[in-house]
Design a protein around this motif. Sequence first.
Motif, PDB file in Angstrom:
ATOM      1  N   ILE A  17      -1.478  15.287   8.613  1.00 19.19           N
ATOM      2  CA  ILE A  17      -0.359  14.395   8.304  1.00 19.19           C
ATOM      3  C   ILE A  17       0.882  15.233   8.019  1.00 19.19           C
ATOM      4  O   ILE A  17       0.810  16.226   7.285  1.00 19.19           O
ATOM      5  CB  ILE A  17      -0.689  13.509   7.088  1.00 19.19           C
ATOM      6  N   TYR A  18       2.028  14.813   8.603  1.00 16.87           N
ATOM      7  CA  TYR A  18       3.283  15.534   8.391  1.00 16.87           C
ATOM      8  C   TYR A  18       4.285  14.743   7.555  1.00 16.87           C
ATOM      9  O   TYR A  18       5.229  15.321   7.027  1.00 16.87           O
ATOM     10  CB  TYR A  18       3.915  15.892   9.732  1.00 16.87           C
ATOM     11  N   GLU A  19       4.093  13.434   7.432  1.00 19.21           N
ATOM     12  CA  GLU A  19       5.042  12.637   6.651  1.00 19.21           C
ATOM     13  C   GLU A  19       4.352  11.373   6.168  1.00 19.21           C
ATOM     14  O   GLU A  19       3.476  10.817   6.837  1.00 19.21           O
ATOM     15  CB  GLU A  19       6.264  12.271   7.510  1.00 19.21           C
ATOM     16  N   ILE A  20       4.760  10.924   4.954  1.00 23.86           N
ATOM     17  CA  ILE A  20       4.255   9.684   4.376  1.00 23.86           C
ATOM     18  C   ILE A  20       5.452   8.836   3.976  1.00 23.86           C
ATOM     19  O   ILE A  20       6.362   9.305   3.292  1.00 23.86           O
ATOM     20  CB  ILE A  20       3.373   9.940   3.142  1.00 23.86           C
ATOM     21  N   ARG A  21       5.470   7.579   4.431  1.00 22.93           N
ATOM     22  CA  ARG A  21       6.520   6.638   4.047  1.00 22.93           C
ATOM     23  C   ARG A  21       5.894   5.422   3.374  1.00 22.93           C
ATOM     24  O   ARG A  21       4.732   5.091   3.623  1.00 22.93           O
ATOM     25  CB  ARG A  21       7.337   6.192   5.265  1.00 22.93           C
ATOM     26  N   SER A  38      11.006   2.020   8.302  1.00 22.29           N
ATOM     27  CA  SER A  38      12.366   2.238   7.794  1.00 22.29           C
ATOM     28  C   SER A  38      12.373   2.362   6.278  1.00 22.29           C
ATOM     29  O   SER A  38      13.413   2.231   5.649  1.00 22.29           O
ATOM     30  CB  SER A  38      13.280   1.086   8.224  1.00 22.29           C
ATOM     31  N   GLY A  39      11.196   2.621   5.697  1.00 19.92           N
ATOM     32  CA  GLY A  39      11.077   2.677   4.250  1.00 19.92           C
ATOM     33  C   GLY A  39      11.393   4.051   3.683  1.00 19.92           C
ATOM     34  O   GLY A  39      12.047   4.884   4.321  1.00 19.92           O
ATOM     35  N   THR A  40      10.902   4.299   2.496  1.00 20.82           N
ATOM     36  CA  THR A  40      11.187   5.543   1.787  1.00 20.82           C
ATOM     37  C   THR A  40      10.208   6.639   2.192  1.00 20.82           C
ATOM     38  O   THR A  40       8.996   6.416   2.205  1.00 20.82           O
ATOM     39  CB  THR A  40      11.081   5.308   0.270  1.00 20.82           C
ATOM     40  N   THR A  70       7.669  -4.065  -7.921  1.00 23.49           N
ATOM     41  CA  THR A  70       6.699  -4.395  -6.872  1.00 23.49           C
ATOM     42  C   THR A  70       5.389  -3.669  -7.134  1.00 23.49           C
ATOM     43  O   THR A  70       5.376  -2.468  -7.394  1.00 23.49           O
ATOM     44  CB  THR A  70       7.250  -3.989  -5.491  1.00 23.49           C
ATOM     45  N   THR A  71       4.273  -4.384  -7.048  1.00 21.88           N
ATOM     46  CA  THR A  71       2.962  -3.768  -7.253  1.00 21.88           C
ATOM     47  C   THR A  71       2.235  -3.503  -5.935  1.00 21.88           C
ATOM     48  O   THR A  71       1.400  -2.618  -5.864  1.00 21.88           O
ATOM     49  CB  THR A  71       2.076  -4.669  -8.123  1.00 21.88           C
ATOM     50  N   LYS A  72       2.553  -4.268  -4.905  1.00 22.40           N
ATOM     51  CA  LYS A  72       1.874  -4.121  -3.604  1.00 22.40           C
ATOM     52  C   LYS A  72       2.765  -3.292  -2.675  1.00 22.40           C
ATOM     53  O   LYS A  72       3.874  -3.697  -2.338  1.00 22.40           O
ATOM     54  CB  LYS A  72       1.568  -5.481  -2.984  1.00 22.40           C
ATOM     55  N   TRP A  73       2.266  -2.120  -2.232  1.00 26.36           N
ATOM     56  CA  TRP A  73       3.046  -1.208  -1.393  1.00 26.36           C
ATOM     57  C   TRP A  73       2.265  -0.860  -0.134  1.00 26.36           C
ATOM     58  O   TRP A  73       1.042  -0.655  -0.181  1.00 26.36           O
ATOM     59  CB  TRP A  73       3.389   0.070  -2.159  1.00 26.36           C
ATOM     60  N   TYR A  74       2.989  -0.774   0.980  1.00 29.32           N
ATOM     61  CA  TYR A  74       2.413  -0.371   2.260  1.00 29.32           C
ATOM     62  C   TYR A  74       2.686   1.116   2.486  1.00 29.32           C
ATOM     63  O   TYR A  74       3.825   1.560   2.383  1.00 29.32           O
ATOM     64  CB  TYR A  74       2.991  -1.205   3.402  1.00 29.32           C
TER      65      TYR A  74
END
Length: 756
Positions: A389-393, A403-405, A429-433
């Motif tokens: 893995i190279y990036e996590i959003r 388009s998230g963080t 927010t408690t639920k995150w993708y």
Amino acid sequence: MRRTKRLGAFLIALVMIFTMLPVMTAGAVNLSGNIVLVMNSTDFTVNGTKTKIDAQGSKPVQSKGYTMLPLRAILEATGGTLSYDGNTKKITIVRGGDTVVLTLDSKTAVVNGGSRSLGAAPYATNGRTMVHIRTLELFGMKVDWDSKTNNVTVKYVEPTKIFNLTLQNGMGTPYSSVEIAPMGTGTPDWSGNLLGADTLNINGNLTVQAPITGTGMYQLRCGYVSAGKTLYHTISNVNLTGMTDRATILMNSTTTPQVSIDGNSATGRTISLYFLNNTGKTISAIYAKPSSDAYFSQTNLIGTSLLQNGGQASTTFSYNASNPYYDFYATCTNGTNETYTRVPVTTTSTQTFGSVVLYANGKTGSTGGSSSGSGDTEVTFKNNSGSKIYEIRVGTKSSSVKSGTTVWSDSDGLGDGKTTTFSMDLGSTTKWYFGIYTTRNPAASRSPSASGVVNFKKTNAISARVTATEEDDGYVLMDYDECTDSDCKDEDDAKDIHDDLTASKSSGGKGYKSSYSSESDFKEAVDSDDRGHYEEQDGEVSFSISQIKYDGSSSSSSSGDGDVDLNLVAYYDDIDNFYIVTKSDYEDDDMDDDDYDDEYDDLISGTLDECEYELLEDALESDAYNYLVWVIGSTVHKARIDVDEDDEWVTVVITGKNKVEYNGSDDEKTLALVENYSGDNNVKVMLNPNSGEEISFKLDDDKFAYRWLSTSKTSDWNFDTDLNGFDDSDVDLDDYNGFIHARFDEDDFTFNEIDD
């Protein structure tokens, strides 16, 4: 001399009074169609005519604590059509101009191309699909359940009268329900909950189907939970005049919300941008620039006005969708500054407005995510995805992950089996993708290689462990009832082959029967007519969360599908998992902890340690036996409780192996959990009602005990100890909804409710 202090529960009541102006009358919601179903009955009544649900004998049932209804009969009775793809297990429903796609055994629905969450996954039985009662609300239907009569009533309008509304929450409060009704005099005819099982988070966007029969002026009733109670904000003067099929509503005012009718797509356009100041300071100026630019504009977006803490300001903002991220710079009257980077202002090409909530320390609440890589929650991320893995959003919706963080990135990558740590801001927010990228330097709008949702359950999580895991990519046995091939061998033969396959896989084999010389031969066999109910698994990546820790600073709730809140207290030992199950599964002694974990949602937020407690909203069914299962280590414990018809909450304390004590709101008893943090041993604790006998007991340092306190004669109780110079405290137990945590040091008591 003892000094007495009075502890009152402070109730902050927000009363909104709206001025009703003469308006154009909207078409009534007029849910004229009516279907009545009776639990466990094969008949239903459609607009007054009683008939069989279908030839297969389908009927509404309770399954794993959820009310499930036969889908096809209801949809066809309301003018919809349904088709099923046996290869993908997808059910496609078309009703009016709306298309909904469900997948068997999945809690995610696709409504007109957008993802929505379901309270329970659909499943098939006897060739018919069963859906959770609230799934029908995706079509703008109103569904009511009467536990006394066992009746389910479905109210609906004609398919051509369903409109798509995109709701954008700029009110600063997450909503668990949104209902709509025409403006006018008299009692509003509110629709059902437009959100279904979803939550409309702060600055979140959700497209819903609204059962309104004409254009004009409407109002929204938005439900949220505070101190264990459901309260409402009412937003009036929602002007839908001229709408043909859709509208976008910015819920940023209770009296003058912004509305975009049948929005037009554009790359560059002017929008109204709203700022909400939650920094704790007064802001004197706000400057902006696209995140790709080097310098801020010199235009103060709020002009000469001061933006007070808790206040809101708006400005005309030039927005370009080709540069969706913006940086903001705020100067404050106390001489400090706040800088906000990579803030996504809006997520849809049809919106004519956006909103940004400004917090201290450069954190924002805005559509699409928060400030990159910052926050109060430390996440330990384990990569078991099978790829580097190279990036996590992260994002608040599955569609917003790309388009998230960006919370973590590294050009060297994170190898399979490796772990990294980063911080993120949960906000409200408690639920995150979570989305992972397996290529270096992915483009800003690129979809993730894999994504999935995790639920922190509380907004005050200070740390958690998230794991991305590749599922087994072997072969799985489909439900035998779903196999339509007449040449398919019997179920026992099918299971034998599946067992051989599983054994081969677990012992390091190729995942096919040893009697076949190659995997291709085996695949040819399973694809043949006599193996039609086998299919190959894709090997998707799933995301899970564990080891969540909280700081206790904000309230939370886990929810079920009942109508009674559960105050759960761990007294005997640490509780690893907690479930509400069906009677048959409760009585099945062959089910172990893994079986319950596979079949039910764990209702608690991580491990509930000794002397910890949690509010589980709507977890229990009233006027019924409820079956509790909890896991300590890997050992399963069980208990049955009887919930009264009039109970609003039940307090349950787990006292031993397969042992609980409980009382409901109708029993007029409050559980007092008392902890000694005074540093002294053998302290005498004295609990005195204003009428009746004193309850007293001894408690050593760092120990705890519980007592049931009766409120039948009086709810006013005095808490005291025999420590020198100790301040006793008077408490009104009616303010604590069945549970009070009383912790004392060398000076006095402090008190917490169940959701503190």
